[in-house]
Design a protein around this motif. Structure first.
Motif, PDB file in Angstrom:
ATOM      1  N   SER A 165      43.192  30.427  43.141  1.00 24.34           N
ATOM      2  CA  SER A 165      43.599  31.528  44.040  1.00 24.34           C
ATOM      3  C   SER A 165      44.533  32.381  42.984  1.00 24.34           C
ATOM      4  O   SER A 165      44.506  34.081  43.429  1.00 24.34           O
ATOM      5  N   LYS A 166      45.549  32.070  42.738  1.00 23.61           N
ATOM      6  CA  LYS A 166      46.864  33.539  41.521  1.00 23.61           C
ATOM      7  C   LYS A 166      45.484  33.676  40.638  1.00 23.61           C
ATOM      8  O   LYS A 166      46.061  35.151  40.831  1.00 23.61           O
ATOM      9  N   ASP A 184      44.532  38.157  40.780  1.00 26.08           N
ATOM     10  CA  ASP A 184      45.149  38.642  39.966  1.00 26.08           C
ATOM     11  C   ASP A 184      44.362  39.376  39.538  1.00 26.08           C
ATOM     12  O   ASP A 184      44.386  41.081  38.945  1.00 26.08           O
TER      13      ASP A 184
END
Length: 345
Positions: free
Chosen positions: A229-230, A234
């Motif tokens: 998810s990070k 982005d």
């Protein structure tokens, strides 16, 4: 006087409670290691998340066909009456056909048939391993689907994103060279797919996965929802981030059928773009088929290259806060750009 002398009680006590010997330290680390092994084993075999109601609904609305002994998921709906227009949606990496859910109904009102699939190794489709995934094979998957649906003689519009752009270019090459089983392409819309390899810059983790034969199997197993998810967040705009539920659905699609374990093999498409640049960029620059990109700033090099090199090209500029997934971040703007293009010829 020795600390083993039984007549010296205090010295014996002091000796036995002092710092551990090297042997005891090794035993302690061995014990820690033995305790970590089952914990690591549990971590690396975390079961995939359950399908959400949204994913269950999406899957139940679709079907499967067989390609070289593998099951390929696709979804097809009939829409506009009185029109024979067909649009085929080609999704990106690392997600799935669910990427198109926000624009599905508006497309259904414009086209007679709207079709999307999960490429081999993605979403609900099979994810064989070990397997040499390639853009060429994915293009053959699309051709097989078109044949399965009885659309071999039908002119089709291709709307693609990211990974799907390169598949679309291979389909374009086959079409323009009259390869057996090729699609008859009416138009081509490419969205944020590194169509000119020199303008595409892979993320650090993608480079590790595609180029490190030693680390890749470890990294694919260690990647979890937080890392995913990070990384995916982005590439979305700061004001257009997916919801937690959307992030989880995307991750669930990756984890379905252990898809996380084939990501390193699929990522070879980045190397394939470089290796076959002349074939795919050449197909785009030599075709007379109308082509478009919903252009997202800030990438003036891509816009300039597209306008200069592609003969019948259209470039649409979306709001500057929109990033890599315009069909999810700004579905209205994306559709307006696409419909302006598709209705112009």
């Amino acid at each position: 006087m020795s600390c083993r002398d039984p007549s010296v009680v205090f010295q014996v006590a002091e000796c036995e409670t002092g710092p551990p010997t090297n042997g005891k330290m090794r035993e302690w680390w061995l014990l820690v290691g033995l305790l970590c092994i089952p914990l690591l084993a549990v971590y690396l075999h975390i079961p995939p998340p359950q399908l959400s109601p949204a994913l269950l609904t999406w899957r139940s609305a679709g079907a499967f066909f067989t390609f070289r002994s593998n099951n390929i998921f696709y979804r097809e709906t009939y829409g506009a009456v009185g029109s024979s227009d067909v649009v085929i949606l080609l999704h990106g990496f690392p997600t799935s056909s669910l990427d198109w859910y926000k624009i599905w109904e508006p497309l259904n009102r414009r086209f007679n048939r709207v079709i999307a699939l999960d490429f081999l190794g993605f979403g609900f489709s099979d994810k064989p391993r070990p397997h040499r995934y390639s853009i060429f094979e994915q293009a053959s998957v699309v051709e097989a689907l078109v044949s399965h649906l009885g659309l071999t003689e039908q002119r089709v519009n291709l709307l693609s994103h990211d990974y799907g752009d390169t598949v679309a270019l291979e389909l374009l090459y086959r079409s323009d060279h009259n390869r057996t089983g090729h699609l008859t392409i009416n138009s081509l819309c490419l969205s944020n797919g590194g169509i000119f390899p020199e303008t595409h810059h892979p993320r650090f983790l993608q480079k590790l996965l595609k180029d490190s034969s030693f680390l890749s199997p470890v990294l694919t197993r260690l990647t979890n929802y937080m890392v995913f998810s990070k990384g995916l967040g982005d590439v979305f705009g700061p004001y257009t981030q997916p919801t937690d539920a959307e992030f989880l659905d995307m991750w669930t699609g990756v984890r379905f059928n252990d898809g996380n374990l084939v990501m390193d093999s699929i990522l070879q498409f980045i190397n394939q773009r470089d290796q076959h640049r002349d074939r795919w960029v050449g197909a785009l620059t030599s075709t007379f088929i109308p082509a478009s990109i919903p252009f997202v700033p800030p990438n003036p090099m891509l816009s300039f290259s597209f306008r200069k090199l592609v003969q019948r090209s259209t470039v649409s500029v979306l709001d500057e806060h929109i990033s890599h997934y315009p069909q999810l971040e700004d579905p209205t703007g994306f559709l307006n750009a696409y419909f302006s293009f598709i209705n112009a010829f």
